[in-house]
Design a protein around this motif. Sequence first.
Motif, PDB file in Angstrom:
ATOM      1  N   TRP A 103     -17.001  16.813 -13.952  1.00 55.75           N
ATOM      2  CA  TRP A 103     -17.839  15.629 -14.147  1.00 55.75           C
ATOM      3  C   TRP A 103     -19.251  16.040 -14.497  1.00 55.75           C
ATOM      4  O   TRP A 103     -19.844  16.857 -13.803  1.00 55.75           O
ATOM      5  CB  TRP A 103     -17.831  14.821 -12.840  1.00 55.75           C
ATOM      6  N   PRO A 104     -19.807  15.514 -15.567  1.00 60.91           N
ATOM      7  CA  PRO A 104     -21.189  15.880 -15.890  1.00 60.91           C
ATOM      8  C   PRO A 104     -22.132  15.405 -14.782  1.00 60.91           C
ATOM      9  O   PRO A 104     -21.889  14.375 -14.158  1.00 60.91           O
ATOM     10  CB  PRO A 104     -21.473  15.127 -17.190  1.00 60.91           C
ATOM     11  N   GLY A 105     -23.147  16.191 -14.558  1.00 63.44           N
ATOM     12  CA  GLY A 105     -24.126  15.728 -13.598  1.00 63.44           C
ATOM     13  C   GLY A 105     -24.436  16.726 -12.514  1.00 63.44           C
ATOM     14  O   GLY A 105     -25.389  16.563 -11.766  1.00 63.44           O
ATOM     15  N   HIS A 106     -23.639  17.800 -12.424  1.00 65.35           N
ATOM     16  CA  HIS A 106     -23.907  18.788 -11.394  1.00 65.35           C
ATOM     17  C   HIS A 106     -25.007  19.755 -11.818  1.00 65.35           C
ATOM     18  O   HIS A 106     -25.674  20.335 -10.986  1.00 65.35           O
ATOM     19  CB  HIS A 106     -22.631  19.571 -11.052  1.00 65.35           C
ATOM     20  N   ALA A 136     -20.514   5.838 -20.056  1.00 67.34           N
ATOM     21  CA  ALA A 136     -19.416   5.529 -19.147  1.00 67.34           C
ATOM     22  C   ALA A 136     -19.533   6.360 -17.880  1.00 67.34           C
ATOM     23  O   ALA A 136     -19.325   5.866 -16.752  1.00 67.34           O
ATOM     24  CB  ALA A 136     -18.081   5.792 -19.844  1.00 67.34           C
ATOM     25  N   VAL A 137     -19.900   7.635 -18.071  1.00 67.25           N
ATOM     26  CA  VAL A 137     -20.066   8.516 -16.907  1.00 67.25           C
ATOM     27  C   VAL A 137     -21.173   7.977 -16.007  1.00 67.25           C
ATOM     28  O   VAL A 137     -21.040   7.935 -14.780  1.00 67.25           O
ATOM     29  CB  VAL A 137     -20.388   9.950 -17.382  1.00 67.25           C
ATOM     30  N   GLU A 138     -22.255   7.562 -16.608  1.00 69.58           N
ATOM     31  CA  GLU A 138     -23.388   7.043 -15.823  1.00 69.58           C
ATOM     32  C   GLU A 138     -22.989   5.819 -15.016  1.00 69.58           C
ATOM     33  O   GLU A 138     -23.335   5.692 -13.844  1.00 69.58           O
ATOM     34  CB  GLU A 138     -24.536   6.689 -16.771  1.00 69.58           C
ATOM     35  N   ARG A 139     -22.219   4.923 -15.640  1.00 72.92           N
ATOM     36  CA  ARG A 139     -21.825   3.712 -14.919  1.00 72.92           C
ATOM     37  C   ARG A 139     -20.925   4.059 -13.743  1.00 72.92           C
ATOM     38  O   ARG A 139     -21.009   3.475 -12.671  1.00 72.92           O
ATOM     39  CB  ARG A 139     -21.102   2.743 -15.849  1.00 72.92           C
ATOM     40  N   LEU A 140     -20.025   4.991 -13.942  1.00 69.26           N
ATOM     41  CA  LEU A 140     -19.072   5.338 -12.888  1.00 69.26           C
ATOM     42  C   LEU A 140     -19.744   6.073 -11.726  1.00 69.26           C
ATOM     43  O   LEU A 140     -19.144   6.233 -10.668  1.00 69.26           O
ATOM     44  CB  LEU A 140     -17.934   6.191 -13.455  1.00 69.26           C
ATOM     45  N   ASP A 141     -20.945   6.557 -11.948  1.00 72.72           N
ATOM     46  CA  ASP A 141     -21.665   7.184 -10.838  1.00 72.72           C
ATOM     47  C   ASP A 141     -21.883   6.189  -9.689  1.00 72.72           C
ATOM     48  O   ASP A 141     -22.092   6.582  -8.545  1.00 72.72           O
ATOM     49  CB  ASP A 141     -23.017   7.723 -11.328  1.00 72.72           C
ATOM     50  N   ASP A 142     -21.831   4.910 -10.011  1.00 67.80           N
ATOM     51  CA  ASP A 142     -22.032   3.889  -8.969  1.00 67.80           C
ATOM     52  C   ASP A 142     -20.761   3.618  -8.182  1.00 67.80           C
ATOM     53  O   ASP A 142     -20.783   2.818  -7.234  1.00 67.80           O
ATOM     54  CB  ASP A 142     -22.507   2.578  -9.622  1.00 67.80           C
ATOM     55  N   LEU A 143     -19.660   4.212  -8.578  1.00 61.64           N
ATOM     56  CA  LEU A 143     -18.389   3.938  -7.898  1.00 61.64           C
ATOM     57  C   LEU A 143     -18.205   4.954  -6.762  1.00 61.64           C
ATOM     58  O   LEU A 143     -18.050   6.148  -7.012  1.00 61.64           O
ATOM     59  CB  LEU A 143     -17.218   4.060  -8.897  1.00 61.64           C
ATOM     60  N   ASP A 144     -18.236   4.493  -5.532  1.00 62.15           N
ATOM     61  CA  ASP A 144     -18.130   5.392  -4.385  1.00 62.15           C
ATOM     62  C   ASP A 144     -16.723   5.363  -3.818  1.00 62.15           C
ATOM     63  O   ASP A 144     -16.047   4.342  -3.854  1.00 62.15           O
ATOM     64  CB  ASP A 144     -19.125   4.962  -3.290  1.00 62.15           C
ATOM     65  N   GLY A 145     -16.307   6.468  -3.288  1.00 65.53           N
ATOM     66  CA  GLY A 145     -15.038   6.527  -2.555  1.00 65.53           C
ATOM     67  C   GLY A 145     -13.970   7.340  -3.242  1.00 65.53           C
ATOM     68  O   GLY A 145     -13.717   8.501  -2.872  1.00 65.53           O
TER      69      GLY A 145
END
Lengths: 282, 825
Positions: free
Chosen positions: B659-662, B796-805
């Motif tokens: 996942w991008p962002g690390h 899309a990746v940015e939006r999914l960052d808000d999905l927890d769990g």
Amino acid sequence: MMNPEGALLVGISNPDTAARLVGLSASLSRTSIQLPAPGAQPVLLVHAVTVANQINLGIGSSSPEVIRARDLLQAAGEAARNRGQRVRAIVEVARSVEAGLLSAAESHNASLILVGYSGDPVRSEAEERFDRTMHRVARKARADVVIATFRRREHHSILVPVPEDAPLRLTSRLCRALEADTGAIPTFLHVAPRDASAGEARERVQARLASVFRGGEPQLRVVTSDDPQVAIMEESEGHDLVLLGPSRRPGLLDAVFSNRTRRIAESVSSSVVIGWGLAEED
Amino acid sequence: MEAEGAGHSVTESSWQLPVFVDHGRQLHAGGARVASLRADDSRRVLARALVTATSIMPVSQRRSLATKNVHDVQAAGLVMSDVTTPEVPPGEGHHGMDVEVELAQSLGLMEAMTIGVGTMIGAGIFVLPGFIIAEVGPAAIVSFFIGGVIALFNAMAAAEVATGMPKSGGGYYFISRALGPLWGAVLGWGSLFGLVFASAFYMVGFGEYVHTLVDLPVWAYAAGMTVLLTGLNLAGSKAAGQLQNLIVAVLVVVLLLFLGGGTTSAQPTILTDSAFAPFGLGAIMAGTATLFVTYAGFGEIASMAEEIRNPGRNLPIALLGSVVAVTILYCLVLAVCLMLRPWEELTGATLVADLAEDLMGPLGRGAILLGAVLATVSSANASIMSASRISFAMGRDSLIWEWLNEIHPKYRVPHRAVVVTGGLTIVVVLAGDIELLAEAAGLLHLLLYGLMSLACIILRGARPAGYQPVFRTPFFPFVPLAGALACFGVIFFMEPVTIYLGLGLIAFALAHYYFWGRHRTEVRGEWPYFLRRGILEPGLERVERWGAVADEIPSAIVAVGYPEREQARLRLAGALMGPMRGRVTVVSVFRLEQRLDDDAVQSYYQAIEERRRALTAESHWVREAGATVRSHVLVATTAFRGLVTAAETTGASLLLAGWPGHGPKVREEALAESLDRHLRAHLVLFREDAPIPARHILVLVDSGAHGELGLVLASRLTSAWSAELTVAALVPADASGEERSRVEDDLDASLGVSVRARVRALPAATAMEALQEEAHHHDLVVLGVSALGAPSLHHAVERLDDLDGPSVILVRAHSETPTMAERLT
């Protein structure tokens, strides 16, 4: 039987002669007289990589030799493509060079096999090996076989010895190709026995040449000699290239070059092209 | 570096040099030069390297570069094998010329028959008749016939597998692919030792015959000739191979002369007046066990399958024809022998020569002597060559020490394998007697052929990709089953010492596999799929039909930064690719951020080597799931270049990345965007938040190709992990119950019977809203990049960052891939 529409197979193994062979193959392809559309004959560049019997053939296909062969073929292939040829390049992994050439010729339906030859007059082990290889190729191939030795960079004149009764199909094709490739003028040479009438021999040979080379007046020179080999060697002095057409294919016990052909090829200082035709028909 | 093909422009002035390195050798690629390559300590090792350069270079330069690397490797004193230049990626053909590599198929039907007949008519028919007749009586002829029938049954099975996968390696190759590496290792070693015993048997037979001319010890002749043959093989001599046709012709003529002479003097009453089977059925079978080595040669044809022209036609004819011809010849020779003298007088290793002398005087004896010498020497030579080939085939599968397969730089033969084979043959010659040697060789060949028949059954049932035999064994599966059972059954009639010897060799092979090969090999057998397809799930084919996309993902790449920390991604790759027996390349991109000076190279090497070790160790997560795995450390200046190159050069159709962002945000965004634009394969991004394997999977489908691919991948994961799958589609927040039911019905119908899933219509204003609502019910969410309506992958990746769990799999299908609807039509 040879497939008249088959490919023109060029054995490429030496970067020094690759360009010359590609050039000759391009001319041969364009001057194909057996094809409905001249110039349509596809060219197949083949380099045979040999693998010892103790190693699986498939494993040999990933050897460093294959990589080097790919480089060599790629350069030759691009040169051929630049000449407007329909060209394919194949590294044939085989147990022997002759097995590779023969297998490629058969599986790709080749009608002519063209290979280069260093032509070094000093017999080396490599040349002996080449002799043995080409002996088997010439004996077994279901295609015309042509061996070319390029000793001169430029060719302005070609000497084509023509015995009275030798088939001329392949000789004429090679002649046209060399003429087109180098721009050289062919001179046909007939060596008549000393006790024969040179005039009559000239008429007979001239008539045969005229029937083969329609639309032109082939330049014919007739000399008399008891030793055609010596005569050819003497006559070759003034020419850059000698085109030899042995009358028959080597047999099981023959050397690839007959003594006469071998001595001529090794003795003259000019380039030499030797062709064995399959199912010669004039 | 001056590269060939200079006429092509290089689109970037400073290009990268990713180098794939396998088997622990280090190949440094810094800037435009290959610095050095070093072996471990003073050991010379066999390096296997896949050398490639980036896709921004013209193909001609890539290949030239690869060749240069090879030269450097050789200059470092190493021997290269399996050096591969990259294939030309699609669409790049105009840059350079494709060069094909073909194997010369130079063996026609007659040559293949000659190989089979020549290898079979070894010492056996000249040496063994005396021993077998003494052991069995006149029924020895039945022993030879039974041996021929067993060979014929197994030859049919061999013909089927050899036309299905005409590859070098013969029985070892087929068995390892059908029964897996364990049995492959057992049979590989068994074949090697079988050939050693067979060579020793031939050489002792040679000694027995020459001994009658000059009275020196048999072992001296046998050992001396073995040394000579080993030397010839070391020199790469092809003399024996080229004379094979002549030798076989001489053998056949000699035996026909013997038959002709014997027939005129034969007295049938000698045979009919005595008891036919004085020692019973057991003795007949024991005789078959001893003589089976005389039929062992037919497998040699199968082992040269890739060199045979028109193998679909010529292989079966050569295999079956040579067995039938040799069986008839053997039985006729036995019949003539039994009609010339009472069987009690027919003994000794030189029986055939003795009888020939009776019939035709010294000339007859001389002819048989000549035949025996030619037969034993040519068969022993063929055995030594075959042993080298099997050793190579095992080495290719990492089931034997690669040290053994090093090619001699001058003679270009595997000199160590040849010397070891020759040395073992001499040891066995000195240690064993002729009957024991024949039985030991026969036992190992019986085991080989029995398992090859089982391999035929398994491969036909498992139907691996590309396996399409032209010849099909008649009365399947009874013929191969009977062949296998007969082979195993005959073994029980052997002397106990032979059986113990065989068990000892098998134990050695098992131990070697357990402690050495098991950790290295990537070979997998087809037997699980045989069980699955042929026995457990006969209806699987119908079910799998739905997963048409599955066949479009034969290989994938998994990008991992630090292998030991990213087991979840590797397990995910295994679950996605394992059930379909796909190929997975695990790639770790090692970023080359600056030009290194020589001092920095050493530490760089160490870091790459550590990464490579970790990668190899962690790859077992993928292998255990059933996929074929290769692992590579890839050196590149940017991860994007490295991954795209890796995908192109391996022909992967799917890239599984983290996942991008690390990392630094700008760099990660750039990576995602670059991959989105330039990667010509499906892209799957994975974020691990919940444990893997997941138990409850939610896939959000939409009408595009991305969602469809997501559904396929989710169904694979569900099957691999025995998870529960929920397939959901978004409906407007104000959708009525009827509308929701209709969507669920449509969804259910589209899944068909093959996917067991709960279907749900999710009423929500946005996909993110629906996902957040469902998140706490699932531990993995799968969705296509178009499901969120985002303009790009990065968004899309940015939006999914808000999905927890739950963990998340975001799928971007390669645009050239047809949609499910297109595929179905």
